[in-house]
Structures are given as structure tokens and as C-alpha cells.
Design an enzyme around this catalytic site. Structure first.
Site, PDB file in Angstrom:
ATOM      1  N   LYS A 137       0.740  -1.152   0.076  1.00  0.00           N
ATOM      2  CA  LYS A 137      -0.013  -0.067  -0.037  1.00  0.00           C
ATOM      3  C   LYS A 137       0.849   1.386   0.024  1.00  0.00           C
ATOM      4  CE  LYS A 137      -3.932   0.370   2.124  1.00  0.00           C
ATOM      5  NZ  LYS A 137      -4.879   0.151   1.212  1.00  0.00           N
ATOM      6  N   THR A 176       0.484   4.274   1.492  1.00  0.00           N
ATOM      7  CA  THR A 176       0.583   4.744   2.776  1.00  0.00           C
ATOM      8  C   THR A 176       1.990   4.283   3.285  1.00  0.00           C
ATOM      9  OG1 THR A 176      -1.937   4.991   2.919  1.00  0.00           O
ATOM     10  CG2 THR A 176      -0.561   5.136   5.018  1.00  0.00           C
ATOM     11  N   GLU A 197       6.329 -10.284   3.874  1.00  0.00           N
ATOM     12  CA  GLU A 197       7.608  -9.621   4.348  1.00  0.00           C
ATOM     13  C   GLU A 197       7.798  -8.244   4.368  1.00  0.00           C
ATOM     14  OE1 GLU A 197       7.256 -11.561   1.297  1.00  0.00           O
ATOM     15  OE2 GLU A 197       7.310 -13.443   2.328  1.00  0.00           O
TER      16      GLU A 197
END
EC number: 3.5.4.13
Length: 190
Positions: free
Chosen positions: A113, A115, A139
Site C-alpha cells: 500500500k 501509505t 515480508e
């Protein structure tokens, strides 16, 4: 191969148990507390999976060497919590809340993502192969010189589903893949 849309993902999750538990739509606020969340659930052309509360963070307490052919778990500290602090320039393993069952004519790609990426936190997940099933081992790398916080039960990566017009001759289940039906965080095995 073509990418699959929200309608197809929803139908496969609800009728073929492809994703369990399944969240039908994007969640970005905790309805009980009003707290903002890193989004998860069904999106236009993918599914944002969540981190569970299980983490394994690398440590060098025993002055170990990471060897994928001879992997020992003493290089980890196991954590069960709502957050995990990944040390600077370090690495953690986690798993998804969701359990996936991939159809024989589908391959997935998983992308971290934005973010987290914008905070220097990089997510790596290998493709879910045809007829693979299990919790996803995730991971997570902290590429920054600062400690980084990751959140359980919030989004970590987006899964994209690609359907082939033909079916593979040998699936992951057929060849008895070593990570088939994995539960919890699964460390490397050869």
C-alpha cells in the site's frame, strides 16, 4: 490474462470461499471509535488484505547468519500485539488475517500500500499460484533509519487477481507446493 473486477472478486469470495473472512468494500474508519485506519477490503480491481496480530521481527541476539537453506527461528523475536515496531533498516514477517483459496485458472500479484511505501516501509509478497491456499506470509522491510510502526487488523497490501483464458496443466496443489495450506507465519523451507 485479464485483471478481475470487484464484482468477480465478491462472487468468488462469497460463493467459492476464495477470501475468508471477506470484507465487501473499503474500510478506512473504525466505526466504534472513529479512528482512521489504513484501508482494507474490496476495491475496484483488487482486495486490500490485513495484517494479523502475529509478527516475527529479526534480531541479531545470537550473531546469526540468515540462510534460506538452513533457517533457524532464533533470529526472530515473536510478537503478538495490535502494533509492531520494526527497527531501523530491519525486517519483519507477518501474516494476513484473510485465508485465500486461489482457483486453478487464477494467479495473483500483491502490491504494498502507498501509505506504508511513502513511509519507507516496503512490502513483499510472492504471487499466489493457481490452487494455492493458506494465510499469506508477508515480508515487511523498514528502509528508514528510524523505527517504523505497522498496524494489525489494518491494510498492508493489495491483491490483484488475474484470470487466464486457459487452465494450467499443473497447479500449486498438484505439485504439492511446500507452502500449501500454510497457517500462521511460515518461515523459509527448502
Amino acid at each position: 490474462m485479464s485483471i478481475k473486477e470487484d464484482k468477480w472478486i465478491r462472487e468468488m469470495a462469497l460463493n467459492a470461499d476464495m477470501i475468508h473472512p471477506f470484507v465487501n468494500g473499503q474500510v478506512n474508519v473504525n466505526e466504534e471509535t472513529g479512528e482512521k485506519l489504513i484501508s482494507y477490503g474490496l476495491s475496484s480491481y483488487g482486495y486490500d488484505l490485513r495484517l494479523s496480530r502475529e509478527f516475527k521481527v529479526f534480531t541479531n541476539v545470537y550473531n546469526s547468519v540468515v540462510d534460506p537453506k538452513c533457517f533457524t527461528e532464533d533470529i526472530f523475536i515473536s510478537i503478538t500485539d495490535d502494533v509492531c515496531i520494526v527497527p531501523p533498516n530491519s525486517f519483519a514477517l507477518a501474516r494476513s488475517v484473510e485465508y485465500f483459496r486461489i482457483p486453478r485458472n487464477v494467479l495473483t500479484m500483491c502490491i504494498g500500500k502507498s501509505t506504508y511505501a511513502r513511509c519507507g516501509i516496503i512490502v513483499n509478497v510472492t504471487p499466489f499460484e493457481p490452487e494455492w491456499e493458506g494465510h499469506v506470509t508477508i515480508e515487511i522491510s523498514n528502509t528508514t533509519p528510524l523505527p517504523a510502526k505497522i498496524y494489525a487488523n489494518e491494510g498492508i497490501a493489495q491483491v490483484l487477481f488475474f484470470e487466464s483464458s486457459t487452465t494450467c496443466e499443473v497447479s500449486y496443489a498438484d505439485r504439492k507446493g511446500k507452502y500449501q495450506k500454510q497457517q500462521g507465519i511460515t518461515v523459509p523451507c527448502v
